[in-house]
Design a protein around this motif. Structure first.
Motif, PDB file in Angstrom:
ATOM      1  N   MET A   1      25.732  28.393  36.184  1.00 23.65           N
ATOM      2  CA  MET A   1      26.813  28.931  35.353  1.00 23.65           C
ATOM      3  C   MET A   1      27.744  27.791  34.964  1.00 23.65           C
ATOM      4  N   THR A   2      27.997  27.706  33.701  1.00 31.01           N
ATOM      5  CA  THR A   2      28.773  26.557  33.253  1.00 31.01           C
ATOM      6  C   THR A   2      30.245  26.708  33.605  1.00 31.01           C
ATOM      7  N   ALA A   3      30.881  25.560  33.753  1.00 28.17           N
ATOM      8  CA  ALA A   3      32.272  25.561  34.201  1.00 28.17           C
ATOM      9  C   ALA A   3      33.188  26.278  33.220  1.00 28.17           C
ATOM     10  N   ASP A   4      32.881  26.162  31.916  1.00 30.87           N
ATOM     11  CA  ASP A   4      33.828  26.779  30.979  1.00 30.87           C
ATOM     12  C   ASP A   4      33.764  28.301  31.032  1.00 30.87           C
ATOM     13  N   LEU A   5      32.656  28.838  31.531  1.00 30.68           N
ATOM     14  CA  LEU A   5      32.621  30.285  31.710  1.00 30.68           C
ATOM     15  C   LEU A   5      33.598  30.705  32.793  1.00 30.68           C
ATOM     16  N   LEU A   6      33.676  29.886  33.823  1.00 32.29           N
ATOM     17  CA  LEU A   6      34.629  30.185  34.884  1.00 32.29           C
ATOM     18  C   LEU A   6      36.052  29.905  34.439  1.00 32.29           C
ATOM     19  N   GLN A   7      36.158  28.978  33.511  1.00 37.11           N
ATOM     20  CA  GLN A   7      37.499  28.638  33.028  1.00 37.11           C
ATOM     21  C   GLN A   7      38.135  29.772  32.235  1.00 37.11           C
ATOM     22  N   SER A   8      37.301  30.582  31.633  1.00 34.87           N
ATOM     23  CA  SER A   8      37.863  31.677  30.840  1.00 34.87           C
ATOM     24  C   SER A   8      38.287  32.845  31.721  1.00 34.87           C
ATOM     25  N   LEU A   9      38.480  32.579  32.997  1.00 34.46           N
ATOM     26  CA  LEU A   9      38.881  33.657  33.912  1.00 34.46           C
ATOM     27  C   LEU A   9      40.208  33.309  34.582  1.00 34.46           C
ATOM     28  N   THR A  10      40.958  34.335  34.950  1.00 38.62           N
ATOM     29  CA  THR A  10      42.166  34.083  35.729  1.00 38.62           C
ATOM     30  C   THR A  10      41.763  33.819  37.179  1.00 38.62           C
ATOM     31  N   ASP A  11      42.705  33.370  37.988  1.00 38.46           N
ATOM     32  CA  ASP A  11      42.361  33.060  39.383  1.00 38.46           C
ATOM     33  C   ASP A  11      41.760  34.259  40.120  1.00 38.46           C
ATOM     34  N   PRO A  12      42.437  35.420  40.091  1.00 41.08           N
ATOM     35  CA  PRO A  12      41.837  36.546  40.811  1.00 41.08           C
ATOM     36  C   PRO A  12      40.491  36.989  40.216  1.00 41.08           C
ATOM     37  N   GLN A  13      40.347  36.919  38.901  1.00 40.79           N
ATOM     38  CA  GLN A  13      39.052  37.250  38.304  1.00 40.79           C
ATOM     39  C   GLN A  13      37.976  36.309  38.823  1.00 40.79           C
ATOM     40  N   ASP A  21      28.136  37.439  48.853  1.00 41.10           N
ATOM     41  CA  ASP A  21      27.652  38.427  49.822  1.00 41.10           C
ATOM     42  C   ASP A  21      28.767  39.268  50.413  1.00 41.10           C
ATOM     43  N   GLY A  22      28.430  40.513  50.725  1.00 39.87           N
ATOM     44  CA  GLY A  22      29.395  41.420  51.337  1.00 39.87           C
ATOM     45  C   GLY A  22      30.026  42.319  50.285  1.00 39.87           C
ATOM     46  N   PRO A  23      30.656  43.407  50.761  1.00 45.11           N
ATOM     47  CA  PRO A  23      31.247  44.366  49.828  1.00 45.11           C
ATOM     48  C   PRO A  23      32.460  43.813  49.093  1.00 45.11           C
ATOM     49  N   LEU A  24      32.618  44.276  47.867  1.00 44.66           N
ATOM     50  CA  LEU A  24      33.721  43.805  47.025  1.00 44.66           C
ATOM     51  C   LEU A  24      34.344  44.994  46.307  1.00 44.66           C
ATOM     52  N   LEU A  25      35.643  45.063  46.338  1.00 44.00           N
ATOM     53  CA  LEU A  25      36.355  46.120  45.626  1.00 44.00           C
ATOM     54  C   LEU A  25      37.357  45.482  44.672  1.00 44.00           C
ATOM     55  N   VAL A  26      37.155  45.712  43.387  1.00 41.21           N
ATOM     56  CA  VAL A  26      38.130  45.226  42.419  1.00 41.21           C
ATOM     57  C   VAL A  26      38.901  46.436  41.923  1.00 41.21           C
ATOM     58  N   LEU A  27      40.165  46.446  42.278  1.00 40.81           N
ATOM     59  CA  LEU A  27      40.990  47.596  41.974  1.00 40.81           C
ATOM     60  C   LEU A  27      42.029  47.131  40.972  1.00 40.81           C
ATOM     61  N   VAL A 272      38.929  42.621  48.880  1.00 41.63           N
ATOM     62  CA  VAL A 272      39.638  43.388  47.847  1.00 41.63           C
ATOM     63  C   VAL A 272      40.316  42.432  46.884  1.00 41.63           C
ATOM     64  N   VAL A 273      40.061  42.638  45.613  1.00 35.73           N
ATOM     65  CA  VAL A 273      40.716  41.796  44.617  1.00 35.73           C
ATOM     66  C   VAL A 273      41.514  42.680  43.676  1.00 35.73           C
ATOM     67  N   ARG A 274      42.747  42.306  43.445  1.00 40.64           N
ATOM     68  CA  ARG A 274      43.546  43.057  42.466  1.00 40.64           C
ATOM     69  C   ARG A 274      43.783  42.185  41.248  1.00 40.64           C
ATOM     70  N   LEU A 275      43.611  42.783  40.094  1.00 42.69           N
ATOM     71  CA  LEU A 275      43.861  42.048  38.852  1.00 42.69           C
ATOM     72  C   LEU A 275      45.122  42.643  38.248  1.00 42.69           C
ATOM     73  N   GLU A 276      46.032  41.817  37.872  1.00 39.52           N
ATOM     74  CA  GLU A 276      47.297  42.382  37.406  1.00 39.52           C
ATOM     75  C   GLU A 276      47.665  41.998  35.993  1.00 39.52           C
ATOM     76  N   GLN A 277      46.846  41.158  35.392  1.00 40.61           N
ATOM     77  CA  GLN A 277      47.184  40.778  34.027  1.00 40.61           C
ATOM     78  C   GLN A 277      46.337  41.538  33.031  1.00 40.61           C
ATOM     79  N   ASN A 278      46.991  42.194  32.115  1.00 42.75           N
ATOM     80  CA  ASN A 278      46.279  42.931  31.075  1.00 42.75           C
ATOM     81  C   ASN A 278      46.087  42.027  29.862  1.00 42.75           C
ATOM     82  N   TYR A 279      44.853  41.970  29.386  1.00 41.16           N
ATOM     83  CA  TYR A 279      44.541  41.129  28.231  1.00 41.16           C
ATOM     84  C   TYR A 279      44.362  41.928  26.953  1.00 41.16           C
ATOM     85  N   ARG A 280      44.473  43.238  27.069  1.00 38.61           N
ATOM     86  CA  ARG A 280      44.110  44.068  25.932  1.00 38.61           C
ATOM     87  C   ARG A 280      45.296  44.464  25.045  1.00 38.61           C
TER      88      ARG A 280
END
Ligand code: ATP
Ligand code: MG
Length: 754
Positions: A1-13, A21-27, A272-280
């Protein structure tokens, strides 16, 4: 996966995407990138050496699945990851393991109308009196049971009349499905759940096969869906789910918010990851959404911010009539498109129920605005399409009795009801399918010679058709058309509707052609039929098409549009009338509006009409109580000023839910309303008023709850309750003049609709 794909994400994203590995909950709230996290995470897993066949991504609509696939194709082209709806996933597993559930792999999936017709037949044959329940109510009770994993033999009806009917009918209905080698939609989930529950080895092997399961819109999972993903995440607990409890809108289908609220206790080691920035959306839109949802008691509060520019104020508009509402919206879109400000595909109109779309369609057509109605199921529900597909369904599964009964006499072959009854009886006593019974027509007691010959001809036709079962789908359908003389019934007439039917048949053939082209090697009739049965609401939706989208709020889930109109915000429509007495359902209606509001990127208009023609009646509406919950100071609140208004002096005390502000900052082209004044007359006419009749006698039934009425002495009032029938029909009216509440026997009172 190229670095710029990761760059287009916020830290929590990024944190969620990099989780392996392991369970993940994005709320997280709407527009915060949950769906984006899923696609990026799949790409990341692939880059870490996870094989594509070890991943399954599950969603609720085909549209969402297609969207996910195309996003993934851009990130990781050509990878064969399974992405689809829960129902498709289960349909596929069940084909592989059908025999575990007493089915054959070529089983048929009955859509809602097929299941209902089988159910009705079962009810007829069960000798129960349906005085207290409709077949639809029985169907929904059975569906409820299946969505709570209650099998037919374990169903206990309790004391009420419907319950005891269901208790008797459900096992018979289930047996009839099994006999026809068929399942209904709910069965797809229930069979797979039980398959996993009852066969530990199989469960373990599927757990191992699908090591990484990702679920979007997890808040809408019901018990079987929860049980399925849970059962496949024991040795490999790599279950990653994303969801927003505030967007749970499928409670009526058994969705259980507990699944998301308790995910953390189900999987103690969960990340558990919480995303708090709305991009829409703009802050203006978000603040309206926030204020609304804050009224729900059953929720965890979330914070959501955005760096997007403030944008325009959200508008709340009260129109005089439903027609005016539709015309004004169409005119505004038309003007903006003509000025080159936006394109038709930038706009969406959402309503609570499908029946509301008609007025908007008319207005769009009048204004020449291209639009599309998103409700994919409709096409496949048309009679000619269902009939033609029934031939194919019967070829694929000769035990499919519903398909047999549907087409045995289409086109007409002189096989009447009496004949069918005898065939059915023979089938039941001999344990045969209808088709097998028809093969034995000569042996059926009391069946006349002509009927037996007609049946034999049909069986011969069927056998001829069946020789083609492995041909490309378009050829199979073409062969059915020519051999069965199916088109003959429509070709012989001048009827315009028959013309449309022929066009629809052509349309179906092109869908088959498309299917054949898309599946040059792996296409089968069975798979084609499955695709067509599992279409759901948003399937017709094609974001590339430059058209205004008209859809229900339910169908809008997960989507986004620059400009959103939510219409008919009126009591009884949104919130839906069935939520009136039920606080939980009222909260779900609020969430539904929340979902609608949060689809908007730049502009949002909320509207209602004071009068609406609905179900053949013109009613004075009551504004949706949800409008009262919105932050009016931040919004642009507008009442359309028309010829209607002077006749109707409303003030704030009368409609506290919707105070009318003095602001009239309309920037939309005013629709021509030459008929506004006559409309009042028409309304009065409808309600029984006659010209020149000083004291019109009004039919008691013409008074409805919420209607505004006038009384010579007390002035304007609103009907707040109705009781009694006929001459005893009584209305309780609350008057605006301070006269308080008064009761009137309608047959004798001088009350008139205002
Ligand atoms: P919903 O709850 O409504 O389903 P969601 O949380 O799934 O929303 P997405 O659809 O994934 O949200 O994202 C909303 C919009 O924001 C999309 O257009 C997406 O491309 C954009 N977006 C999300 N994250 C980012 C980011 N880090 N940078 C730029 N755009 C982003
Ligand atoms: Mg999403």
């Amino acid at each position: 996966m190229t670095a710029d794909l990761l760059q287009s994400l916020t830290d929590p994203q990024r944190e969620a995407v990099l989780h392996v590995d392991g369970p993940l909950l994005v709320l997280a709230g709407p527009g915060s990138g949950k769906t984006r996290v899923i696609t990026h995470r799949i790409a990341h897993l692939l880059s870490q050496g996870v094989r594509p066949t070890q991943i399954a991504a599950l969603t609720f609509t085909n549209k969402a699945a297609d969207e996910m696939r195309s996003r993934l194709d851009r990130l990781a082209p050509g990878e064969n990851v399974w992405i689809g709806t829960f129902h498709r996933f289960c349909a596929r597993l069940l084909r592989q393991y059908a025999e575990y559930r007493g089915l054959q792999p070529n089983y048929t999936i009955y859509d809602t109308s097929d299941s209902l017709s089988l159910l009705k037949r079962t009810i007829r044959e069960t000798d129960v009196q349906l005085t207290h329940a409709t077949p639809e109510q029985v169907a929904s009770a059975i569906s409820w049971a299946k969505n709570h994993l209650i099998e037919a033999d374990r169903y206990v009806g309790g004391v009420n009349a419907t319950g005891s009917i269901v208790e008797r009918v459900y096992p018979k209905y289930q047996a009839a499905l099994q006999q026809a080698n068929a399942v209904d939609f709910d069965d797809l989930l229930m069979h797979v759940t039980l398959l996993l529950k009852e066969n530990e080895e199989l469960r373990a092997s599927l757990d191992e096969r699908f090591r990484y399961i990702l679920v979007d819109e997890y808040q809408d999972t019901n018990l079987p869906q929860y049980a399925i993903v849970r059962a496949m995440s024991i040795q490999y607990p790599n279950l990653g789910v994303t969801g927003d409890p505030d967007q749970s809108i499928y409670g009526w289908r058994g969705a259980n918010l507990k699944n998301i609220l308790e995910f953390e206790s189900d999987f103690p080691a969960v990340k558990v990851v919480r995303l708090e920035q709305n991009y829409r959306s703009t802050p203006n839109i978000l603040s309206v959404a926030d204020a609304l949802i804050a009224n729900n008691k059953q929720r965890k509060k979330k914070s959501l911010f955005t760096d997007n520019p403030a944008g325009k104020a959200v508008r709340m508009i009260q129109y005089s009539t439903h027609k005016e509402e539709a015309q004004a919206i169409a005119a505004r879109i038309s003007a903006q498109v003509a000025q080159g400000k936006r394109r038709p595909r930038d706009y969406a109109i959402f309503y609570r129920i499908n029946a509301l779309s008609r007025t908007f369609e008319d207005a769009m057509r009048q204004q020449g605005v291209p639009y599309m109605i998103v409700s994919g199921v409709e096409f496949y529900h048309r009679k000619e399409i269902k009939d033609l597909l029934a031939y194919a369904l019967l070829m694929n599964n000769p035990r499919d009795d519903v398909a047999f009964e549907r087409i045995v006499n289409v086109p007409k072959r002189a096989i009447g009801k009496a004949t069918l009854l005898k065939v059915r009886l023979h089938a039941a006593t001999e344990g045969l399918s209808m088709l097998e019974a028809a093969r034995e027509a000569g042996m059926i007691d009391g069946l006349g010679n002509r009927a037996a010959v007609a049946l034999a001809k049909f069986v011969a036709l069927f056998d001829r058709l069946s020789t083609k079962i492995n041909d490309p789908v378009e050829e199979i359908l073409g062969f059915v058309l020519s051999e069965s003389e199916f088109k003959r019934q429509y070709e012989a007439t001048d009827d315009v509707e028959d013309q449309t039917r022929l066009e629809n048949i052509e349309e179906l053939l092109s869908s088959a052609r498309e299917y054949d082209t898309e599946h040059p090697h792996d296409g089968t009739l069975e798979h084609y039929l499955e695709e067509k049965t599992l279409v759901n609401e948003t399937d017709d939706f094609d974001a590339e098409m430059d058209r205004v989208t008209l859809m229900t709020l339910h169908a809008a889930k997960g989507l986004e549009f620059p400009v959103v109109h939510i219409v008919a915000l009126e009591q009884g429509l949104l919130p839906h009338e069935r939520s009136r007495e039920n606080p939980e359902q009222l909260e779900e209606e609020r969430r539904l509006l929340f979902v609608g509001i949060t689809r908007a990127e730049e502009e949002l208009d909320l509207s209602m009409a004071r009068y609406r023609d609905f179900r053949g009646k013109r009613n004075m509406t009551i504004p949706s109580p949800f409008l009262m919950e919105l932050p009016r100071d931040e919004m642009e609140v507008t009442e359309e000023q028309t010829a209607f208004a002077p006749d109707f002096p409303l003030d704030e005390s009368f409609f506290p839910e919707f105070p009318i502000s003095g602001q009239r900052s309309l920037d939309l082209p005013r629709p021509a309303l030459p008929s506004a004044v006559t409309n009042i007359r028409t309304a009065a006419d409808l309600l029984g008023e006659r010209e020149g009749d000083a004291q019109p006698r009004v039919e008691p039934n013409a008074f409805v709850q919420g209607m505004v009425v006038t009384h010579d002495e007390y002035g304007l009032g609103k009907i707040i309750a109705l009781s009694g029938e006929g001459a005893k029909r009584t209305a309780t009216v609350r008057f605006a003049s301070g006269a308080g509440e008064k009761k009137f026997r309608l047959a004798y009172s001088p009350l008139r609709p205002a």
